[in-house]
Write a protein that holds these residues in place. Structure first.
Motif, PDB file in Angstrom:
ATOM      1  N   ALA A 175       0.730  -1.227   0.001  1.00  0.00           N
ATOM      2  CA  ALA A 175       0.125   0.087  -0.088  1.00  0.00           C
ATOM      3  C   ALA A 175       0.958   0.919  -0.025  1.00  0.00           C
ATOM      4  O   ALA A 175       0.360   2.393  -0.315  1.00  0.00           O
ATOM      5  N   THR A 176       2.080   1.044   0.114  1.00  0.00           N
ATOM      6  CA  THR A 176       2.835   2.182   0.488  1.00  0.00           C
ATOM      7  C   THR A 176       3.176   3.153  -0.856  1.00  0.00           C
ATOM      8  O   THR A 176       2.944   4.224  -0.901  1.00  0.00           O
ATOM      9  N   LYS A 177       3.487   2.699  -1.779  1.00  0.00           N
ATOM     10  CA  LYS A 177       3.533   3.462  -3.312  1.00  0.00           C
ATOM     11  C   LYS A 177       2.400   3.989  -3.674  1.00  0.00           C
ATOM     12  O   LYS A 177       2.294   5.189  -3.910  1.00  0.00           O
ATOM     13  N   ALA A 221      -0.232   9.278  -4.301  1.00  0.00           N
ATOM     14  CA  ALA A 221      -1.653   9.886  -4.373  1.00  0.00           C
ATOM     15  C   ALA A 221      -1.225  11.262  -3.576  1.00  0.00           C
ATOM     16  O   ALA A 221      -1.704  12.106  -3.818  1.00  0.00           O
ATOM     17  N   LEU A 222      -0.460  11.135  -2.489  1.00  0.00           N
ATOM     18  CA  LEU A 222       0.095  12.320  -1.742  1.00  0.00           C
ATOM     19  C   LEU A 222       0.647  13.460  -2.657  1.00  0.00           C
ATOM     20  O   LEU A 222       0.385  14.432  -2.494  1.00  0.00           O
ATOM     21  N   ILE A 278       0.386  17.005  -1.256  1.00  0.00           N
ATOM     22  CA  ILE A 278       0.355  16.977   0.229  1.00  0.00           C
ATOM     23  C   ILE A 278       1.647  16.388   0.845  1.00  0.00           C
ATOM     24  O   ILE A 278       2.238  15.361   0.415  1.00  0.00           O
ATOM     25  N   ALA A 279       2.126  17.134   1.716  1.00  0.00           N
ATOM     26  CA  ALA A 279       3.227  16.892   2.386  1.00  0.00           C
ATOM     27  C   ALA A 279       3.100  15.663   3.479  1.00  0.00           C
ATOM     28  O   ALA A 279       2.163  15.770   4.225  1.00  0.00           O
ATOM     29  N   VAL A 280       3.866  14.724   3.620  1.00  0.00           N
ATOM     30  CA  VAL A 280       3.616  13.527   4.547  1.00  0.00           C
ATOM     31  C   VAL A 280       4.180  14.049   5.849  1.00  0.00           C
ATOM     32  O   VAL A 280       3.709  13.582   6.972  1.00  0.00           O
ATOM     33  N   THR A 315      13.561  12.940  -2.139  1.00  0.00           N
ATOM     34  CA  THR A 315      13.884  11.948  -3.279  1.00  0.00           C
ATOM     35  C   THR A 315      13.552  10.521  -2.793  1.00  0.00           C
ATOM     36  O   THR A 315      14.115   9.652  -3.363  1.00  0.00           O
ATOM     37  N   CYS A 316      12.840  10.251  -1.960  1.00  0.00           N
ATOM     38  CA  CYS A 316      12.153   8.871  -1.609  1.00  0.00           C
ATOM     39  C   CYS A 316      10.695   8.747  -1.923  1.00  0.00           C
ATOM     40  O   CYS A 316      10.106   8.101  -1.357  1.00  0.00           O
ATOM     41  N   GLY A 317      10.278   9.768  -2.452  1.00  0.00           N
ATOM     42  CA  GLY A 317       8.686   9.711  -2.872  1.00  0.00           C
ATOM     43  C   GLY A 317       7.887  10.490  -1.892  1.00  0.00           C
ATOM     44  O   GLY A 317       6.464  10.336  -1.821  1.00  0.00           O
ATOM     45  N   ASN A 318       8.625  11.268  -1.114  1.00  0.00           N
ATOM     46  CA  ASN A 318       7.661  12.081  -0.142  1.00  0.00           C
ATOM     47  C   ASN A 318       7.720  13.722  -0.177  1.00  0.00           C
ATOM     48  O   ASN A 318       8.952  14.075  -0.843  1.00  0.00           O
ATOM     49  N   LEU A 319       6.822  14.367   0.003  1.00  0.00           N
ATOM     50  CA  LEU A 319       7.006  15.683   0.067  1.00  0.00           C
ATOM     51  C   LEU A 319       7.088  16.124   1.676  1.00  0.00           C
ATOM     52  O   LEU A 319       6.233  15.595   2.471  1.00  0.00           O
ATOM     53  N   ILE A 320       8.215  17.120   1.824  1.00  0.00           N
ATOM     54  CA  ILE A 320       8.477  17.525   3.272  1.00  0.00           C
ATOM     55  C   ILE A 320       8.276  19.124   3.436  1.00  0.00           C
ATOM     56  O   ILE A 320       8.608  19.732   2.537  1.00  0.00           O
ATOM     57  N   GLN A 321       7.280  19.342   4.444  1.00  0.00           N
ATOM     58  CA  GLN A 321       6.851  20.739   4.273  1.00  0.00           C
ATOM     59  C   GLN A 321       7.673  21.323   5.839  1.00  0.00           C
ATOM     60  O   GLN A 321       7.811  20.589   6.689  1.00  0.00           O
ATOM     61  N   LEU A 322       8.336  22.639   5.578  1.00  0.00           N
ATOM     62  CA  LEU A 322       8.927  23.477   6.690  1.00  0.00           C
ATOM     63  C   LEU A 322       7.880  24.570   6.759  1.00  0.00           C
ATOM     64  O   LEU A 322       7.787  25.355   6.141  1.00  0.00           O
ATOM     65  N   ILE A 323       7.961  24.807   8.099  1.00  0.00           N
ATOM     66  CA  ILE A 323       7.241  25.910   8.435  1.00  0.00           C
ATOM     67  C   ILE A 323       7.825  26.668   9.471  1.00  0.00           C
ATOM     68  O   ILE A 323       8.791  26.439  10.246  1.00  0.00           O
TER      69      ILE A 323
END
Length: 98
Positions: A35-37, A42-43, A48-50, A90-98
């Motif tokens: 289910a991970t990929k 989709a995110l 959408i940041a994980v 670079t691993c398939g995720n978006l990361i948000q900094l606030i």
């Protein structure tokens, strides 16, 4: 890397900032569940940041990370009451900094 402990065919790995080795410690989870990929795809497709992390000075962090080759999909911007930026880990995720 702070911890690197063998666990059969897997490893328990944790990472910390070189600048603050006693600070926040992250534990990346394995991505081999079927289910991970689709979930990650989709995110990202929806922007959408994980994960979201608060930093002291977003503009300074953005500059430092950009100079180190981090590719931001959203440069620092105001989003209502929040100043934010988003990068691809670079691993398939978006990361948000606030």
């Amino acid at each position: 890397m702070k911890h690197n402990i063998p666990l059969g065919t897997k490893r328990w790995l944790t990472v910390v900032s070189e600048e603050d080795p006693d600070g926040t410690e992250l534990l990346p989870e394995p991505s081999d569940h079927p289910a991970t990929k689709p979930f990650k795809d989709a995110l990202v497709a929806d922007g959408i940041a994980v994960h979201s992390f608060q930093v002291q000075d977003l503009d300074a962090e953005w500059k430092k990370l950009s100079e180190r080759g981090v590719e931001f999909v959203t440069e620092p911007m105001d989003a209502g009451a929040v100043h934010m930026a988003v990068f691809d880990d670079t691993c398939g995720n978006l990361i948000q900094l606030i």
